[in-house]
Design an enzyme around this catalytic site. Structure first.
Site, PDB file in Angstrom:
ATOM      1  N   ASP A  60      61.174  68.541  34.734  1.00  0.00           N
ATOM      2  CA  ASP A  60      62.408  68.691  35.494  1.00  0.00           C
ATOM      3  C   ASP A  60      62.039  68.975  36.941  1.00  0.00           C
ATOM      4  O   ASP A  60      61.362  69.961  37.229  1.00  0.00           O
ATOM      5  CB  ASP A  60      63.213  69.847  34.904  1.00  0.00           C
ATOM      6  CG  ASP A  60      64.496  70.077  35.669  1.00  0.00           C
ATOM      7  OD1 ASP A  60      65.162  69.088  35.969  1.00  0.00           O
ATOM      8  OD2 ASP A  60      64.799  71.230  35.990  1.00  0.00           O
ATOM      9  N   THR A  93      67.133  65.662  39.691  1.00  0.00           N
ATOM     10  CA  THR A  93      66.422  66.448  40.695  1.00  0.00           C
ATOM     11  C   THR A  93      65.164  65.746  41.179  1.00  0.00           C
ATOM     12  O   THR A  93      64.806  65.843  42.349  1.00  0.00           O
ATOM     13  CB  THR A  93      66.061  67.830  40.144  1.00  0.00           C
ATOM     14  OG1 THR A  93      65.527  67.681  38.848  1.00  0.00           O
ATOM     15  CG2 THR A  93      67.279  68.705  40.082  1.00  0.00           C
ATOM     16  N   THR A  94      64.504  65.064  40.261  1.00  0.00           N
ATOM     17  CA  THR A  94      63.312  64.349  40.686  1.00  0.00           C
ATOM     18  C   THR A  94      63.693  63.197  41.613  1.00  0.00           C
ATOM     19  O   THR A  94      63.059  62.979  42.641  1.00  0.00           O
ATOM     20  CB  THR A  94      62.538  63.789  39.472  1.00  0.00           C
ATOM     21  OG1 THR A  94      62.360  64.843  38.550  1.00  0.00           O
ATOM     22  CG2 THR A  94      61.212  63.249  39.885  1.00  0.00           C
ATOM     23  N   ASP A 385      70.234  69.989  31.377  1.00  0.00           N
ATOM     24  CA  ASP A 385      70.510  68.808  32.195  1.00  0.00           C
ATOM     25  C   ASP A 385      71.568  67.937  31.537  1.00  0.00           C
ATOM     26  O   ASP A 385      72.517  67.483  32.182  1.00  0.00           O
ATOM     27  CB  ASP A 385      69.239  67.981  32.399  1.00  0.00           C
ATOM     28  CG  ASP A 385      68.350  68.610  33.453  1.00  0.00           C
ATOM     29  OD1 ASP A 385      68.674  69.731  33.895  1.00  0.00           O
ATOM     30  OD2 ASP A 385      67.343  67.992  33.826  1.00  0.00           O
TER      31      ASP A 385
END
Lengths: 539, 551
Positions: A60, A93-94, A385
């Site tokens: 994550d 997020t990445t 997530d």
């Protein structure tokens, strides 16, 4: 030649100009390197050991970025946007870090060539404007139904550690979110980890479950299962104790002394009586329930648990209704919670208190089973997530195709647009268009495909107007990801692009860093300064 | 200590050991000028819409990304005494007008830079200072005649937006439209009838996540908090505000409750419970819906609040309490007593919401009598939002300026250039040595166009000469066009680039004063630093060492 005039405090670091800008961009690239391999279904996980020796395994982006403890001022921006993405949509997020970094990387050459950073910023903002509009145009509004939500959850989960079980968990996550009320509060989904068993043994409880609390003697005698029990939720200490800290008792005779002792017992017993009389069968308290009380309840076939964590108590409240009482004098039927089944269950090596079939269950609990602790933690993050994605989907209903499809489409849109403008902007917007390709490219790289080849195919498809073609991880090819149900909420993509744009603009707009010396607390530690520096000038 | 070097005879001998003293042109004046110039160069690149941001990390490691000169100088720890004078002038500007801080630093720096030439020519610092003062007087005389726009009705949104756009543009180029809309909305909605406007009434709430475009203006207040109890929404709420904790009352002095009999013990806590219930019930009876407290809510109190269906909000900041009292028109009560009808406040809606993953409590009042409004800023990074906040601040301050004096002069360097043009002419008409310094004053004014041009990456000289040509023909509103290609010029007035008259007025005044003060120093005497702050002493020492080496 003049020696420099000391304008600022000694120890102040100051760097400025283009080299500073370039070095900031380079720093961001280094940070992005750390997370780029985690993108997508074939992304790898990172093992991070923090300074306390705690290990975390995660892919994550936000988790990794937070754990990296970055100190570089510009690179911190990337951490911030990852956090922001986490806060706003919970997933992607990445991607946001990668996008911001790629914007910077593609524009770096123009900085090198001497284009004013303000032009670049303007171009980036314009480009983002165009693609956000394009997403709105493209994203089909889809009627919200279970299968849609499950598909989105599955897409989010497919890039995680538990992608093998994504169908299983996607269903569980959607069930969980649908149980919540309109506000969809995240803290009303409890996730409990129990080591042992297989992932598939994880269960969703439509109600509350929490680990058995510490109990006193007499607990064994209490029944462990009730049908349709009434539940009292308390914030009262059921134990012999001083009524108040600053109260003092003065007795004059031995008889009086005995009375006082009796009175203390009476206070406790009257509380217990009240609880018993109101008809509650399960008693939960935030504060300890002592052994006297435990045995009292056991005698009357009641169940009790003290020191219940506040969060669990609140969730029980949400599920079963009633109210948390700070005094026992208000106990009546209205403030008692209800559920259809209460039982204490063995899960793995732990015992769990489970409340099921609650009348207004606006909460639920996921009991995760699995091997290692780190594995469970990563599973929890992944589920988080997925839960966030489902929550977003319920609030916004447009979706786009994942697997790099939307990025390719946006890239094409921008490239077409850039051809219509004259001047430097054309190059700058073209660079953004190229930067967007990083997502499919990285997906391919991580999966070990030939990115150039696949991107070529994708560009060709998109040029022909097939706007949902993306990378197909399973076949090492491309496919229409919309049909294949690789779906992501449009809001995730929009937020990622906006955040990435803001971060890139921020980094580009800086041309000077001034770092003041850290103010040390108490100068005692530092050695006395060298007065006069050996020139013998008396101070 | 090593070898003792005997002190030079003269002034230094009379001072205590460790005191230092510099005098004369070489030692004091030139060095002061050089320091100020260097300082001005630091912030110069931040001037104007195309100015660049600086990352400043202050002594507690907080990170600032900004091009707001006021913030930069606040966080920089400037040591040099002369540079500090300029900073003081700039801070005065910040307090007086709230905008134009950079203007002062650049202008004072420019004035000093030009003065250096004159000093080398042989003029005395006093003559230069006198000339500067003459010039600034003339400039302030001319300034009103340059007015090109006036906000007549500061409740008219489009006029307000037009006028504050320029101030915001120089901080957040590209976002000026959206921000100035927010500022105008927020300001106009809370403007009292008598027009007295307090900047403090515009609150800013920064919430991480999403983007600037999702920012909004709320009439009323927004707190990044969660409610204490279980009640989360109230419509048409009556609000009571306590500054004290809402709990069982305790004595300030440590007392001991003396219990004599068993009955007393039995009834002790029951009595406390009843008392509190009574108090909270009395609140309910007069119709209170929301209880706000500056202190803690006790468990027991919360229990009764939940029972009587009242919302409980805890605010830790005293200022927040005061502002909230103003928002809802309540009187803050220092004691847990039942308020009278007049002391109760009112809010249309009080509710909790979630933005990103931050829970917020909103006190909303859509009525006309709201005195506080909040701008909720969304953004991806904290630093970014901080910078937006500073832009909003500038905008709000400009609005405040409008309420005082609605006159505007053209921006984009047009005013400065016109002043330079006129003052140069005025200089020619002077008989004495002032002529030189008045002309240098005019040259200093060119620095703004120069800076704007340089920050955009255009050849400054070309722009200036082009502008002079236009201004000579009587087009006094022409300034530099930052959006055009190369040395493009534009009519600032018609394209809506406007600077507040007041800002320019005070900035010219303060900057000249600061420059004259620096010029009029011919001796610096530094007393020995008091012991105790070893770190500071060491850096001063270094300064001294450098000065020593020059000699």
């Amino acid at each position: 030649m003049q020696p420099q005039i000391l304008l600022l405090k000694e120890g102040t670091e100051d760097s400025q100009g283009k080299p500073q800008l370039i070095s900031n961009i380079n720093a961001c690239q280094t940070v992005a390197e750390a997370v780029r391999t985690t993108l997508g279904p074939r992304g790898m996980d990172k093992l991070i050991v923090d300074r306390n020796g705690r290990t975390t395994i995660s892919n994550d982006g936000a988790t990794i970025m937070k754990l990296l403890e970055i100190v570089h001022p510009a690179a911190k921006t990337l951490v911030d946007i990852a956090k922001s993405q986490d806060a706003e949509v919970g997933d992607g997020t990445t991607s946001v870090v990668l996008l911001a970094n790629e914007f910077l990387k593609q524009e770096k050459q123009y900085v090198d060539e001497g284009v004013h950073p303000r032009y670049i910023i303007k171009a980036i903002r314009k480009a983002i404007d165009i693609i956000i509009k394009r997403i709105d145009e493209l994203a089909p509004k889809i009627e919200k139904n279970r299968s849609l939500l499950e598909k989105c959850a599955a897409t989010a989960l497919s890039s995680k550690l538990i992608h093998q079980q994504k169908e299983f968990f996607a269903k569980m996550v959607v069930d969980a979110v649908l149980m919540l009320d309109d506000l969809l509060p995240l803290n009303m989904i409890g996730i409990k980890q129990v080591q042992g068993g297989a992932l598939e043994d994880s269960v969703l409880v439509d109600g509350v479950a929490f680990k058995k609390t510490f109990s006193y003697a007499g607990f064994e005698m209490q029944p462990k299962k009730y049908i349709n029990p009434k539940i009292a939720l308390l914030n009262v200490e059921l134990e012999l104790k001083a009524e108040r800290d600053n109260a003092e008792i003065r007795v004059e005779s031995a008889k009086e002394y005995q009375k006082i002792v009796d009175a203390e017992w009476n206070i406790l017993y009257s509380k217990l009586d009240l609880i018993h009389k109101c008809g509650a069968q399960v008693v939960l308290s935030k504060l300890p329930i002592g052994d006297v009380a435990t045995q009292y309840f056991a005698d009357r076939d009641m169940f009790c648990a003290g020191r219940v964590p506040e969060e669990d108590l609140n969730r029980t409240l949400k599920a079963c209704g009633g109210a948390v009482l700070t005094t026992v004098h208000d106990l009546n039927d209205n403030v008692l919670g209800k559920c259809s089944l209460f039982e204490e269950k063995q899960v793995g090596s732990e015992r769990f208190n489970v409340f099921k079939g609650c009348p207004n269950a606006k909460t639920c609990t996921i009991i995760l089973r699995g091997g290692a602790e780190q594995f469970l933690e990563e599973t929890e993050r992944s589920l988080h997530d997925a839960i966030m994605i489902v929550r977003r989907m319920i609030k916004n209903d447009s979706v786009v195709a994942g697997g790099g499809a939307i990025e390719m489409q946006l890239s094409k849109t921008l490239r077409d647009y850039s051809r219509t403008v004259a001047g430097k902007e054309q190059l700058l917007i073209g660079a953004i268009a190229k930067a967007l390709e990083i997502i499919p490219r990285q997906l391919c790289d991580n999966a070990g495909f030939d990115a150039t080849n696949i991107l070529n195919k994708l560009r060709q498809k998109h040029a022909m107007g097939e706007c949902w073609y993306g990378v197909d991880i399973t076949k090492e090819d491309i496919s229409d990801n919309f049909e294949k149900c690789v779906w992501e909420p449009a809001v995730v993509k929009k937020n990622a692009l906006v955040a990435a744009c803001e971060a890139a603009c921020l980094v580009l707009s800086v041309d000077e860093t001034i770092k003041n010396p850290k103010s040390s607390k108490g100068d005692g530690g530092s050695p006395p300064n060298m007065m006069g520096r050996g020139r013998g000038r008396p101070m | 200590m090593a070898l003792h070097v005997p002190k030079a005879p003269g002034f230094a001998q009379m001072l205590k050991d460790g005191a230092r003293h510099f005098s004369g042109l070489e030692e004091a004046v030139y060095r002061n000028i050089a320091a100020c110039k260097q300082f001005a160069d630091t912030v110069r690149t931040a001037y104007g819409p195309n100015g660049m941001n600086k990352i400043v990390i202050n002594h507690i490691e907080k990170l600032f990304v900004t091009n707001d000169a006021a913030t930069i100088i606040k966080e920089l720890e400037v040591e040099h005494p002369a540079a500090k004078i300029i900073i003081l002038a700039s801070q005065m500007q910040e307090q007086e007008v709230g905008d134009g801080t950079n203007f002062i630093i650049i202008f004072a720096g420019a004035l000093l830079h030009e003065a250096e030439d004159l000093l080398r020519m042989g003029l005395t610092p006093t003559e230069i200072a006198m000339g500067y003062e003459l010039a600034v007087e003339k400039a302030l005389e001319i300034l009103p005649t340059l007015t090109c726009f006036e906000v007549k009705d500061y409740r008219n949104k489009s006029e307000v937006v037009k006028s504050i756009k320029t101030a915001i543009m120089s901080k957040q180029y590209g976002n000026e439209k959206i921000i100035s809309n927010f500022v105008a909305d927020a300001c106009i909605s809370i403007l009292p009838e008598d027009g007295s406007f307090n900047v403090d009434n515009i609150r800013i709430c920064k919430i991480l996540g999403s983007g600037l475009f999702n920012s909004s203006v709320v009439r009323g207040m927004v707190f990044k908090k969660n409610v204490e109890g279980v009640v989360t929404k109230k419509l048409n709420a009556k609000v009571v505000v306590f500054t004290c904790p809402v709990d069982v009352t305790t004595t300030e002095t440590t007392g001991t409750v003396l219990i004599k009999t068993a009955d007393e013990l039995m009834n002790f806590s029951r009595g406390e419970e009843n008392r509190l219930e009574e108090q909270i019930k009395s609140l309910k009876n007069i119709g209170v819906d929301v209880v706000v407290s500056g202190g803690k809510f006790g468990d027991l109190a919360l229990h009764y609040l939940n029972k009587y269906d009242m919302m409980a909000v805890r605010l830790q900041s005293k200022f927040d309490i005061r502002r909230l009292s103003k928002t809802v028109n309540a009187t803050a009560l220092p004691k847990l007593v039942c308020p009278s009808k007049e002391e109760l406040g009112y809010a249309d809606t009080v509710y909790i919401d979630e933005l990103g993953d931050t829970p917020i409590v909103v006190f909303k009042n859509d009525g006309t009598d709201t005195r506080i409004s909040t701008i909720v800023i969304r953004g991806a990074t904290d630093n970014y939002m901080d910078d937006i906040e500073r832009a909003v601040d500038d905008g709000v301050n400009t609005f405040k300026g409008i309420t005082k004096d609605g006159r505007f002069v053209p921006g984009a360097g047009a005013t400065e250039l016109e002043l330079a043009h006129k003052i140069a002419q005025y200089g020619d008409s002077l008989p004495g040595l002032e002529q030189y310094s008045v002309k240098k004053f005019a040259t200093s004014l060119e620095y703004f166009v120069k800076t704007l041009a340089e920050n955009t990456g255009v050849k400054a000289k070309e722009v200036i000469s082009k502008l002079y040509a236009v201004h000579n023909d009587g087009n006094q509103n022409y300034g530099f066009n930052i959006e055009g290609e190369g040395d493009d010029i534009i009519d600032a007035s018609s394209s809506g680039i406007l600077d507040l008259y007041l800002t320019k007025f005070w900035a010219l005044k303060y900057a000249t004063q600061a420059a004259c003060t620096v010029l009029s120093i011919d001796q610096i005497i530094l007393a020995k630093r008091a012991a105790g702050n070893a770190k500071k002493a060491s850096s001063v020492n270094k300064l001294e060492m450098i000065m020593f080496e020059i000699r």
